[in-house]
Write a protein that holds these residues in place. Structure first.
Motif, PDB file in Angstrom:
ATOM      1  N   THR A 178     -14.132  -4.375  -0.324  1.00  0.00           N
ATOM      2  CA  THR A 178     -13.462  -4.551   0.964  1.00  0.00           C
ATOM      3  C   THR A 178     -11.950  -4.627   0.721  1.00  0.00           C
ATOM      4  OG1 THR A 178     -15.361  -5.753   1.798  1.00  0.00           O
ATOM      5  CG2 THR A 178     -13.311  -5.942   3.047  1.00  0.00           C
ATOM      6  N   THR A 179     -11.181  -3.843   1.459  1.00  0.00           N
ATOM      7  CA  THR A 179      -9.724  -3.826   1.305  1.00  0.00           C
ATOM      8  C   THR A 179      -9.116  -5.071   1.964  1.00  0.00           C
ATOM      9  OG1 THR A 179      -9.485  -2.523   3.341  1.00  0.00           O
ATOM     10  CG2 THR A 179      -9.712  -1.317   1.251  1.00  0.00           C
ATOM     11  N   SER A 180      -7.808  -5.208   1.773  1.00  0.00           N
ATOM     12  CA  SER A 180      -7.109  -6.391   2.319  1.00  0.00           C
ATOM     13  C   SER A 180      -7.081  -6.408   3.841  1.00  0.00           C
ATOM     14  CB  SER A 180      -5.672  -6.440   1.776  1.00  0.00           C
ATOM     15  OG  SER A 180      -4.969  -5.268   2.161  1.00  0.00           O
ATOM     16  N   ASP A 181      -7.212  -5.243   4.473  1.00  0.00           N
ATOM     17  CA  ASP A 181      -7.218  -5.190   5.934  1.00  0.00           C
ATOM     18  C   ASP A 181      -8.637  -5.172   6.512  1.00  0.00           C
ATOM     19  OD1 ASP A 181      -7.766  -2.721   4.908  1.00  0.00           O
ATOM     20  OD2 ASP A 181      -6.301  -1.627   6.114  1.00  0.00           O
ATOM     21  N   GLY A 224     -13.077  -4.958 -11.706  1.00  0.00           N
ATOM     22  CA  GLY A 224     -11.707  -4.453 -11.580  1.00  0.00           C
ATOM     23  C   GLY A 224     -11.510  -3.643 -10.307  1.00  0.00           C
ATOM     24  N   ILE A 225     -12.484  -2.817  -9.934  1.00  0.00           N
ATOM     25  CA  ILE A 225     -12.355  -2.021  -8.707  1.00  0.00           C
ATOM     26  C   ILE A 225     -12.353  -2.921  -7.474  1.00  0.00           C
ATOM     27  CG2 ILE A 225     -13.526  -0.299  -7.277  1.00  0.00           C
ATOM     28  CD1 ILE A 225     -14.464   1.057  -9.847  1.00  0.00           C
ATOM     29  N   GLN A 226     -13.196  -3.939  -7.481  1.00  0.00           N
ATOM     30  CA  GLN A 226     -13.214  -4.860  -6.335  1.00  0.00           C
ATOM     31  C   GLN A 226     -11.893  -5.629  -6.214  1.00  0.00           C
ATOM     32  OE1 GLN A 226     -16.701  -7.267  -6.959  1.00  0.00           O
ATOM     33  NE2 GLN A 226     -18.129  -5.657  -6.283  1.00  0.00           N
ATOM     34  N   ASN A 227     -11.304  -6.019  -7.340  1.00  0.00           N
ATOM     35  CA  ASN A 227      -9.992  -6.709  -7.286  1.00  0.00           C
ATOM     36  C   ASN A 227      -8.887  -5.785  -6.751  1.00  0.00           C
ATOM     37  OD1 ASN A 227     -11.044  -9.115  -8.271  1.00  0.00           O
ATOM     38  ND2 ASN A 227     -10.631  -8.549 -10.411  1.00  0.00           N
ATOM     39  N   PHE A 228      -8.925  -4.531  -7.164  1.00  0.00           N
ATOM     40  CA  PHE A 228      -7.914  -3.582  -6.700  1.00  0.00           C
ATOM     41  C   PHE A 228      -8.030  -3.383  -5.191  1.00  0.00           C
ATOM     42  CE2 PHE A 228      -6.443   0.733  -5.781  1.00  0.00           C
ATOM     43  CZ  PHE A 228      -5.181   0.710  -6.340  1.00  0.00           C
ATOM     44  N   TYR A 238      -6.564   4.673  -0.830  1.00  0.00           N
ATOM     45  CA  TYR A 238      -6.920   6.087  -0.800  1.00  0.00           C
ATOM     46  C   TYR A 238      -5.715   7.027  -0.841  1.00  0.00           C
ATOM     47  CZ  TYR A 238     -11.869   5.197   0.047  1.00  0.00           C
ATOM     48  OH  TYR A 238     -13.172   4.828  -0.087  1.00  0.00           O
ATOM     49  N   ASN A 239      -4.509   6.505  -0.623  1.00  0.00           N
ATOM     50  CA  ASN A 239      -3.356   7.408  -0.564  1.00  0.00           C
ATOM     51  C   ASN A 239      -2.276   7.028  -1.579  1.00  0.00           C
ATOM     52  OD1 ASN A 239      -4.364   9.063   1.553  1.00  0.00           O
ATOM     53  ND2 ASN A 239      -3.855   7.483   3.042  1.00  0.00           N
ATOM     54  N   THR A 240      -1.515   6.021  -1.297  1.00  0.00           N
ATOM     55  CA  THR A 240      -0.299   5.748  -2.072  1.00  0.00           C
ATOM     56  C   THR A 240      -0.591   5.204  -3.462  1.00  0.00           C
ATOM     57  OG1 THR A 240      -0.145   3.535  -1.073  1.00  0.00           O
ATOM     58  CG2 THR A 240       1.019   5.345   0.037  1.00  0.00           C
ATOM     59  N   LYS A 241      -1.602   4.372  -3.640  1.00  0.00           N
ATOM     60  CA  LYS A 241      -1.855   3.735  -4.935  1.00  0.00           C
ATOM     61  C   LYS A 241      -3.176   4.161  -5.591  1.00  0.00           C
ATOM     62  CE  LYS A 241       0.776  -0.482  -4.010  1.00  0.00           C
ATOM     63  NZ  LYS A 241       0.734  -1.964  -3.967  1.00  0.00           N
TER      64      LYS A 241
END
Length: 259
Positions: A178-181, A224-228, A238-241
């Motif tokens: 889940t992303t920050s938003d 690591g993927i979940q933390n990112f 999906y875009n900038t990072k």
């Protein structure tokens, strides 16, 4: 003839007992009084006449042996009968002993064959190319490591574990994060390439168990993927990072391994 036997029995019975005893004791030492011929219908008369003429018969108990065959019995007298019986019993004993020895030898031989086959199956093992074999003796990890080929180990005591040391490609299960938003994302077909060093294998197995890569690599990559995703928005993931995702996971993986 019947009338004659009756008269003879009557005459013998009339002779005084003293004369009969005297005549029986003063016979010649080697003389044998003849016995009256036996007839089937005059059995009782014949037995009485023979007892009175020859005196009581003395038989040694060892001279008569009875052999029973079913419901009837046949009397065999003399030492020859005893020797025949002893010969038959002695001849039957070796045969029974030989059959028992043959059966016992056969059972032991079959048991040894099965035990030998089980030992060979349990001790022989093949190490494939790209793998190495480590050994556990009674549950304890041993120092030796076997290269590819056919090897032997102590049967029923030593267990073998093959570990892949060359580079190996593994695809992770779908990862949800889940992303920050607050947007739920699913990462599929995450490909991981990993390898192990043989000289560090014993220390890794001692500390992390037999499934080393699952604990040290695959699970850490998922974390690591979940933390990112948790520290970035859906646009950043999906875009900038997105290109920084691989470097971020490697750093987290090395940090967890070094700990």
């Amino acid at each position: 003839l019947i009338h004659f036997y009756k008269r003879l029995e009557h005459c013998i019975c009339d002779v005084p007992l003293s004369e009969r005893v005297y005549s029986s004791h003063h016979r010649a030492p080697h003389s044998i009084m003849p016995t009256m011929p036996s007839m089937p219908f005059m059995g009782q008369v014949n037995q009485q006449v023979n007892r009175q003429l020859n005196g009581p018969a003395h038989h040694h108990p060892a001279d008569s042996i009875q052999k029973h065959y079913g419901p009837t019995s046949i009397e065999i007298s003399g030492p020859a009968a005893a020797s025949d019986l002893s010969a038959e019993s002695s001849s039957s004993k070796p045969s029974s002993y030989s059959v028992t020895c043959i059966l016992f030898t056969g059972i032991v031989f079959v048991g040894l064959v099965f035990f030998t086959i089980a030992c060979l199956v349990n001790s022989l093992h093949r190490v494939h190319e790209g793998n190495v074999a480590v050994y556990f003796k009674n549950g304890a990890l041993m120092d030796g490591v076997s290269e590819p080929g056919i090897h032997m180990a102590m049967p029923f005591i030593t267990s073998v574990l093959q570990v892949t040391v060359r580079p190996e490609t593994h695809y992770l299960d779908p990862l949800e994060c889940t992303t920050s938003d607050g947007v739920l994302n699913v990462f599929r077909d995450v490909q991981v390439i990993s390898s192990l060093e043989k000289n560090k294998l014993k220390n890794l197995i001692t500390n992390y168990g037999n499934d080393i890569k699952q604990i040290l690599v695959y699970d850490r990559i998922g974390e690591g993927i979940q933390n990112f995703c948790a520290n970035n928005s859906i646009d950043e993931v999906y875009n900038t990072k997105f290109l920084f995702l691989e470097g971020f996971v490697k750093v987290k993986l090395n940090e967890s391994i070094s700990k």
